[in-house]
Design a protein around this motif. Structure first.
Motif, PDB file in Angstrom:
ATOM      1  N   SER A 139     -10.136  -3.831  27.390  1.00  0.00           N
ATOM      2  CA  SER A 139      -9.285  -3.140  26.427  1.00  0.00           C
ATOM      3  C   SER A 139      -8.678  -4.135  25.440  1.00  0.00           C
ATOM      4  N   ARG A 140      -8.692  -3.757  24.183  1.00  0.00           N
ATOM      5  CA  ARG A 140      -8.168  -4.653  23.148  1.00  0.00           C
ATOM      6  C   ARG A 140      -6.654  -4.593  23.039  1.00  0.00           C
ATOM      7  N   ILE A 141      -6.048  -3.556  23.627  1.00  0.00           N
ATOM      8  CA  ILE A 141      -4.592  -3.439  23.585  1.00  0.00           C
ATOM      9  C   ILE A 141      -4.076  -3.124  24.983  1.00  0.00           C
ATOM     10  N   ASN A 197       1.352   0.439  28.101  1.00  0.00           N
ATOM     11  CA  ASN A 197       2.056   1.034  29.234  1.00  0.00           C
ATOM     12  C   ASN A 197       3.483   0.512  29.219  1.00  0.00           C
ATOM     13  N   TRP A 198       4.442   1.385  29.468  1.00  0.00           N
ATOM     14  CA  TRP A 198       5.848   0.980  29.366  1.00  0.00           C
ATOM     15  C   TRP A 198       6.251  -0.031  30.434  1.00  0.00           C
ATOM     16  N   ARG A 199       5.479  -0.128  31.508  1.00  0.00           N
ATOM     17  CA  ARG A 199       5.804  -1.085  32.571  1.00  0.00           C
ATOM     18  C   ARG A 199       5.138  -2.437  32.372  1.00  0.00           C
ATOM     19  N   ALA A 200       4.207  -2.543  31.446  1.00  0.00           N
ATOM     20  CA  ALA A 200       3.431  -3.770  31.278  1.00  0.00           C
ATOM     21  C   ALA A 200       4.305  -4.932  30.812  1.00  0.00           C
ATOM     22  N   LYS A 201       4.080  -6.094  31.402  1.00  0.00           N
ATOM     23  CA  LYS A 201       4.784  -7.319  31.018  1.00  0.00           C
ATOM     24  C   LYS A 201       3.876  -8.293  30.276  1.00  0.00           C
ATOM     25  N   ARG A 202       2.566  -8.166  30.484  1.00  0.00           N
ATOM     26  CA  ARG A 202       1.607  -9.064  29.857  1.00  0.00           C
ATOM     27  C   ARG A 202       0.218  -8.426  29.963  1.00  0.00           C
ATOM     28  N   GLY A 203      -0.748  -9.017  29.293  1.00  0.00           N
ATOM     29  CA  GLY A 203      -2.097  -8.490  29.312  1.00  0.00           C
ATOM     30  C   GLY A 203      -2.874  -8.941  30.533  1.00  0.00           C
ATOM     31  N   MET A 205      -9.127 -10.379  17.242  1.00  0.00           N
ATOM     32  CA  MET A 205      -9.410 -10.921  18.564  1.00  0.00           C
ATOM     33  C   MET A 205     -10.095 -12.275  18.403  1.00  0.00           C
ATOM     34  N   SER A 206      -9.667 -13.271  19.181  1.00  0.00           N
ATOM     35  CA  SER A 206     -10.269 -14.589  19.112  1.00  0.00           C
ATOM     36  C   SER A 206     -11.695 -14.535  19.646  1.00  0.00           C
ATOM     37  N   SER A 207     -12.540 -15.446  19.161  1.00  0.00           N
ATOM     38  CA  SER A 207     -13.928 -15.483  19.612  1.00  0.00           C
ATOM     39  C   SER A 207     -13.987 -15.917  21.062  1.00  0.00           C
ATOM     40  N   ARG A 208     -14.951 -15.383  21.792  1.00  0.00           N
ATOM     41  CA  ARG A 208     -15.112 -15.693  23.210  1.00  0.00           C
ATOM     42  C   ARG A 208     -16.280 -16.639  23.414  1.00  0.00           C
ATOM     43  N   ALA A 209     -16.184 -17.446  24.451  1.00  0.00           N
ATOM     44  CA  ALA A 209     -17.300 -18.310  24.821  1.00  0.00           C
ATOM     45  C   ALA A 209     -18.398 -17.465  25.451  1.00  0.00           C
ATOM     46  N   GLN A 217     -16.148  -3.898  38.124  1.00  0.00           N
ATOM     47  CA  GLN A 217     -15.517  -2.585  38.009  1.00  0.00           C
ATOM     48  C   GLN A 217     -16.503  -1.606  37.390  1.00  0.00           C
ATOM     49  N   THR A 218     -16.705  -0.456  38.064  1.00  0.00           N
ATOM     50  CA  THR A 218     -17.620   0.537  37.506  1.00  0.00           C
ATOM     51  C   THR A 218     -16.980   1.341  36.380  1.00  0.00           C
ATOM     52  N   ALA A 219     -15.655   1.439  36.347  1.00  0.00           N
ATOM     53  CA  ALA A 219     -14.983   2.084  35.213  1.00  0.00           C
ATOM     54  C   ALA A 219     -15.296   1.264  33.954  1.00  0.00           C
ATOM     55  N   PRO A 220     -15.682   1.902  32.861  1.00  0.00           N
ATOM     56  CA  PRO A 220     -16.203   1.147  31.719  1.00  0.00           C
ATOM     57  C   PRO A 220     -15.171   0.308  30.979  1.00  0.00           C
ATOM     58  N   GLN A 221     -13.920   0.772  30.903  1.00  0.00           N
ATOM     59  CA  GLN A 221     -12.904   0.002  30.177  1.00  0.00           C
ATOM     60  C   GLN A 221     -11.784  -0.394  31.133  1.00  0.00           C
ATOM     61  N   ILE A 222     -11.449  -1.675  31.129  1.00  0.00           N
ATOM     62  CA  ILE A 222     -10.461  -2.226  32.048  1.00  0.00           C
ATOM     63  C   ILE A 222      -9.414  -3.000  31.240  1.00  0.00           C
ATOM     64  N   GLY A 223      -8.150  -2.896  31.681  1.00  0.00           N
ATOM     65  CA  GLY A 223      -7.074  -3.652  31.057  1.00  0.00           C
ATOM     66  C   GLY A 223      -6.117  -2.824  30.233  1.00  0.00           C
ATOM     67  N   ASN A 224      -6.354  -1.502  30.154  1.00  0.00           N
ATOM     68  CA  ASN A 224      -5.549  -0.641  29.279  1.00  0.00           C
ATOM     69  C   ASN A 224      -4.061  -0.719  29.566  1.00  0.00           C
TER      70      ASN A 224
END
Length: 378
Positions: free
Chosen positions: A88-90, A93-99, A1-5, A57-64
């Motif tokens: 989420s680092r990855i 989902n079969w419908r996903a087109k991008r992150g 994963m690239s470094s974040r600002a 977002q109160t859910a702890p992990q987002i972007g799965n």
């Protein structure tokens, strides 16, 4: 994963949260709110009702599950900023087109991750929704706080014109058209005309500044008042239009912002909630059926309850407070008993969310049928 600002979040009362940039690097301001939905972040981001708000977002992990091309509820992401604890680092989902983060960056949405969203949510619950700033350009808290305090407040904000359609468009019924509906677009979600289409309704969506004559020019069977952002106390035009519809006994169905407009047209006031209802798990009692529904919400304002209680008199006849939130007794719906109109504060199209309230679209077709029968008997 690239470094974040490095990034910083500063609330209006001076509370500071530090984290890392998520999405676009930059600076943004809005009203800090939280959403309790454990799924459906794509629908949340593209819901026009969130315009002007920085959503945590109160859910702890987002972007799965990434981002797909089917679940957007409008033409773009509307949130002013986005706050997540663990991106989420990855994408899986079969419908996903991008992150998700790529989409946020592509649309210029400034966010922050690595934040203790539990602590942030508890603070907002205790103190109330307030203005906030996020910056990944500078991490100087005092400078950002000064800019937060100079930013616009949500109370008194007229945001409908920023999210409405520029031109009318039509969403065709599935199969034969049984009814036609004119929808006033105050920030409508795509799943609403889909739900109507499933019931044989062709919906024509009109800009928020349309007058009653424009809405009724095609002789629709009913008028729909959509959800939307901002302070309902600023919606004088839409309230005036709704009053004309009630005078003409046109069937009216409103949700969320539309519920507040109908309430104002019936003489009720509005007020700002301490921290609002946002998420997909709000319990609401339908007094007409005595059933408790788990519902999807996004509103920071509410109708002031009538002094007389459940039933009250208006110039358009008797009205019942038909729905109430079981968490805090907020007015969640109105049913007119002498004119063909009703509304709910929550989102029965529920994208994403539970479908307990889907019956409200069936209630619209019944209202149209009953109104046609009443006109035939007159």
């Amino acid at each position: 994963m690239s470094s974040r600002a490095p990034a910083i979040l500063v609330l209006e009362d001076g509370r500071v949260f530090r984290g890392e940039a998520y999405g676009s690097v930059g600076e943004t301001f809005g009203e800090a709110v939280f959403s309790t939905g454990m799924t459906g972040y794509q629908e949340t981001l593209t819901d026009p009702s969130y315009y002007g708000q920085v959503v945590a977002q109160t859910a702890p992990q987002i972007g799965n599950t990434g981002i797909n091309d089917e679940d957007d509820e409008s033409r773009r992401i509307w949130v002013a900023g986005y706050v997540v604890r663990d991106p989420s680092r990855i994408t899986s989902n079969w419908r996903a087109k991008r992150g998700l983060e790529d989409e946020l960056a592509a649309q210029g949405i400034v966010g922050i991750c690595g934040v203790d969203t539990r602590a942030l949510t508890r603070h907002l619950r205790e103190v109330g929704a307030m203005r906030v700033g996020i910056s990944s350009r500078s991490t100087d808290a005092d400078t950002l706080l000064a800019r937060v305090k100079a930013s616009p407040e949500m109370a008194g904000a007229n945001l409908v014109d920023a999210v409405t359609t520029a031109e009318p468009y039509t969403y065709e019924a599935v199969g034969d058209t049984r009814y036609t509906v004119a929808a006033l677009d105050l920030g409508i979600k795509r799943n609403t005309p889909r739900r109507l289409a499933e019931r044989g309704i062709t919906t024509t969506v009109f800009p928020a500044d349309s007058d009653a004559e424009t809405l009724l020019a095609g002789n629709p069977d009913a008028v729909f008042l959509s959800n939307g952002p901002g302070d309902p106390a600023t919606a004088d035009h839409q309230v005036s239009v709704t009053r004309k519809l009630l005078q003409r006994r046109v069937p009216v169905f409103g949700i969320c912002f539309g519920n507040q407009i109908l309430g104002r047209a019936l003489g009720l006031g509005t007020y700002k909630l301490k921290y609002g209802h946002r998420g997909i798990n709000q319990p609401v009692l339908d007094r007409l059926t005595r059933k408790v529904e788990i519902t999807a919400h996004n509103h920071g304002f509410a109708l002031a309850p009538p002094k007389s209680g459940e039933f009250f008199e208006t110039e358009f006849g008797r009205v019942q407070v038909s729905h109430v939130c079981l968490n805090d007794d907020v007015v969640e719906g109105l049913t007119c008993l002498d004119v063909p109109a009703y509304s709910v504060q929550y989102h029965p199209e529920a994208a994403g969310g539970p479908h307990d309230a889907d019956y409200l679209f069936d209630r619209l077709t019944a209202l149209i049928d009953n109104n046609e029968g009443a006109k035939a008997d007159a």
